[in-house]
Design an enzyme around this catalytic site. Structure first.
Site, PDB file in Angstrom:
ATOM      1  N   GLU A   9      65.007  52.413  56.149  1.00  0.00           N
ATOM      2  CA  GLU A   9      66.254  53.058  56.544  1.00  0.00           C
ATOM      3  C   GLU A   9      66.032  53.953  57.763  1.00  0.00           C
ATOM      4  O   GLU A   9      66.830  53.927  58.715  1.00  0.00           O
ATOM      5  CB  GLU A   9      66.807  53.905  55.394  1.00  0.00           C
ATOM      6  CG  GLU A   9      67.006  53.131  54.102  1.00  0.00           C
ATOM      7  CD  GLU A   9      65.825  53.223  53.154  1.00  0.00           C
ATOM      8  OE1 GLU A   9      66.049  53.381  51.949  1.00  0.00           O
ATOM      9  OE2 GLU A   9      64.670  53.147  53.637  1.00  0.00           O
ATOM     10  N   ARG A  33      35.890  32.897  50.491  1.00  0.00           N
ATOM     11  CA  ARG A  33      34.990  32.144  51.357  1.00  0.00           C
ATOM     12  C   ARG A  33      35.770  31.274  52.327  1.00  0.00           C
ATOM     13  O   ARG A  33      36.917  30.890  52.059  1.00  0.00           O
ATOM     14  CB  ARG A  33      34.046  31.273  50.505  1.00  0.00           C
ATOM     15  CG  ARG A  33      33.109  32.101  49.649  1.00  0.00           C
ATOM     16  CD  ARG A  33      32.178  31.272  48.779  1.00  0.00           C
ATOM     17  NE  ARG A  33      31.215  32.126  48.101  1.00  0.00           N
ATOM     18  CZ  ARG A  33      30.020  32.447  48.582  1.00  0.00           C
ATOM     19  NH1 ARG A  33      29.626  31.947  49.738  1.00  0.00           N
ATOM     20  NH2 ARG A  33      29.221  33.244  47.912  1.00  0.00           N
ATOM     21  N   GLY A  57      37.681  32.602  31.371  1.00  0.00           N
ATOM     22  CA  GLY A  57      37.926  31.312  30.767  1.00  0.00           C
ATOM     23  C   GLY A  57      38.935  31.292  29.643  1.00  0.00           C
ATOM     24  O   GLY A  57      39.861  32.101  29.590  1.00  0.00           O
ATOM     25  N   LYS A 109      39.028  32.040  26.342  1.00  0.00           N
ATOM     26  CA  LYS A 109      39.299  33.215  25.512  1.00  0.00           C
ATOM     27  C   LYS A 109      39.992  34.305  26.307  1.00  0.00           C
ATOM     28  O   LYS A 109      40.867  35.019  25.780  1.00  0.00           O
ATOM     29  CB  LYS A 109      37.996  33.733  24.903  1.00  0.00           C
ATOM     30  CG  LYS A 109      37.396  32.819  23.844  1.00  0.00           C
ATOM     31  CD  LYS A 109      36.156  33.427  23.223  1.00  0.00           C
ATOM     32  CE  LYS A 109      35.594  32.512  22.136  1.00  0.00           C
ATOM     33  NZ  LYS A 109      34.367  33.076  21.521  1.00  0.00           N
ATOM     34  N   SER A 156      43.690  35.827  25.508  1.00  0.00           N
ATOM     35  CA  SER A 156      43.900  37.246  25.255  1.00  0.00           C
ATOM     36  C   SER A 156      45.039  37.798  26.098  1.00  0.00           C
ATOM     37  O   SER A 156      45.906  38.536  25.600  1.00  0.00           O
ATOM     38  CB  SER A 156      42.606  38.013  25.534  1.00  0.00           C
ATOM     39  OG  SER A 156      42.731  39.369  25.192  1.00  0.00           O
TER      40      SER A 156
END
Length: 369
Positions: free
Chosen positions: A53, A211, A297, A299, A303
């Site tokens: 603004e 990378r 991975g 688990k 979660s």
């Protein structure tokens, strides 16, 4: 309303110019319009710079008295410690703006309708909710930081057609195409931190770095590397070059000795199901990790999904079948169709030989004025 949307779309396009420059602030764009003519434009260019603004008012070469201000987020109305700019509402009032059109009420408790009330108290006509969903989507990261007080969590995985992250022997290089891996590098470059779990750390020894095409570490800022490991251990000889390393472990375990100084051990509560993700995310936010990329991975994905602590999901689905292996998500605890997790705003596109699916946890809701 239709002409208001036309000008608001232009303001939203201006706001996008602040992408990756203003975080953790929101991207905001503004237009000053009178009699259908755009008098000035402005946007929040970078963190610490003047607000959209104020930029539009500064760029206005004529007296804006009686004009309409279009802005993609409610103007701020507060001052205080850590705030770089004075209240935008004061500048709007001084300029003689007669009407303000706002896309989205600011979820920040320091504003949250206060800017709108102040403008109305000074006789300025205020219209809200014009292209509100578009504004909210643009600032998903900011909305999460403010409303949920945690980093914006982006889950990313490459899976087979039958839903496996890896074969039954644990191998996963490479399920996805080179083009998909290039896209992941782009995701990493736009993240403040990359997180994975103990299994991935010990199985894949991931570098979790950005990378280039020659597989060399890109110059410039590297995201922090974050590991969930209740035992607080890292593989022998793993300490690869890259961003800072944060290892979240159960607060009861002993910290290993003779670890490089750029490895930070962070104790958090835990139970039989793993470490407390709310504690992890709260601590990461304190460390200025605003955008978190989670790369598994199984688990770890389970979660985050089970606890509803995610915002965006990207799946690269490769045209292969593994038959059996490590599933994308373990312990999701969905047993019926009625209890399914549904993604919103889904898109799909080709990425080499893969198909990239992208979606979000839930539709954004409108805030009351």
């Amino acid at each position: 309303m239709q002409i208001d949307e036309v000008f608001m779309r232009e303001a939203l396009e201006l706001a996008k110019r602040g992408w990756d420059k203003v975080f953790p602030n929101p991207m905001v764009g503004a237009l000053i319009v009178r009699d259908g003519e755009v008098l000035a434009k402005g946007w929040h260019e970078r963190y610490g710079a003047i607000h959209a603004e104020a930029a539009a008012l500064a760029n206005c070469l004529c007296d804006p008295i009686g004009a309409t201000l279009f802005v993609t987020l409610e103007p701020c109305c507060h001052s205080g410690k850590g705030k770089h700019n004075p209240p935008c509402t004061d500048a709007i009032i001084r300029a003689g703006i007669s009407r303000v059109v706002i896309a989205r009420v600011d979820p920040n408790p320091s504003v949250a309708g206060g800017g709108i009330s102040k403008l109305r108290d000074h006789g300025i006509s205020v219209l809200t909710g014009v292209l509100e969903e578009e504004s909210a989507r643009l600032n998903r990261v900011y909305e999460t930081l403010i409303r949920e007080e945690r980093p914006y969590v982006h889950l990313k995985a490459a899976i087979s057609l039958d839903g496996f992250l890896a074969a039954s022997d644990g191998t996963s290089k490479w399920i996805s195409s080179a083009e998909s891996r290039d896209t992941v590098m782009h995701f990493r470059s736009q993240s403040d931190g990359i997180l994975t779990g103990r299994g991935t750390l010990f199985t894949d020894l991931p570098s979790l770095t950005v990378r280039d095409g020659e597989n060399k570490i890109s110059p410039g800022r590297q995201p922090a590397r974050i590991f969930l490991n209740s035992r607080g251990k890292i593989p022998e000889g793993w300490q690869k070059e890259g961003g800072q390393v944060h290892i979240y472990h159960n607060q009861c375990c002993l910290i290993p000795e003779n670890i490089k100084s750029d490895v930070h051990f962070c104790p958090v509560p835990g139970d039989s199901k793993g470490l407390s993700l709310p504690h992890v995310l709260s601590d990461l936010r304190k460390k200025n990790i605003h955008r978190l990329l989670v790369e598994g991975g199984s688990k770890t994905f389970g979660s985050f999904l089970r606890n509803g602590l995610w915002d965006r999901m990207t799946l690269f689905v490769a045209p292969i079948l593994l038959g059996e292996g490590i599933p994308f998500s373990d312990g999701l605890e969905v047993s019926t169709v009625a209890s399914k997790l549904k993604l919103r705003d889904m898109t799909s596109s080709r990425c080499g030989n893969d198909v990239m699916f992208n979606g979000y946890r839930e539709a954004l809701t409108c805030l009351p004025v």
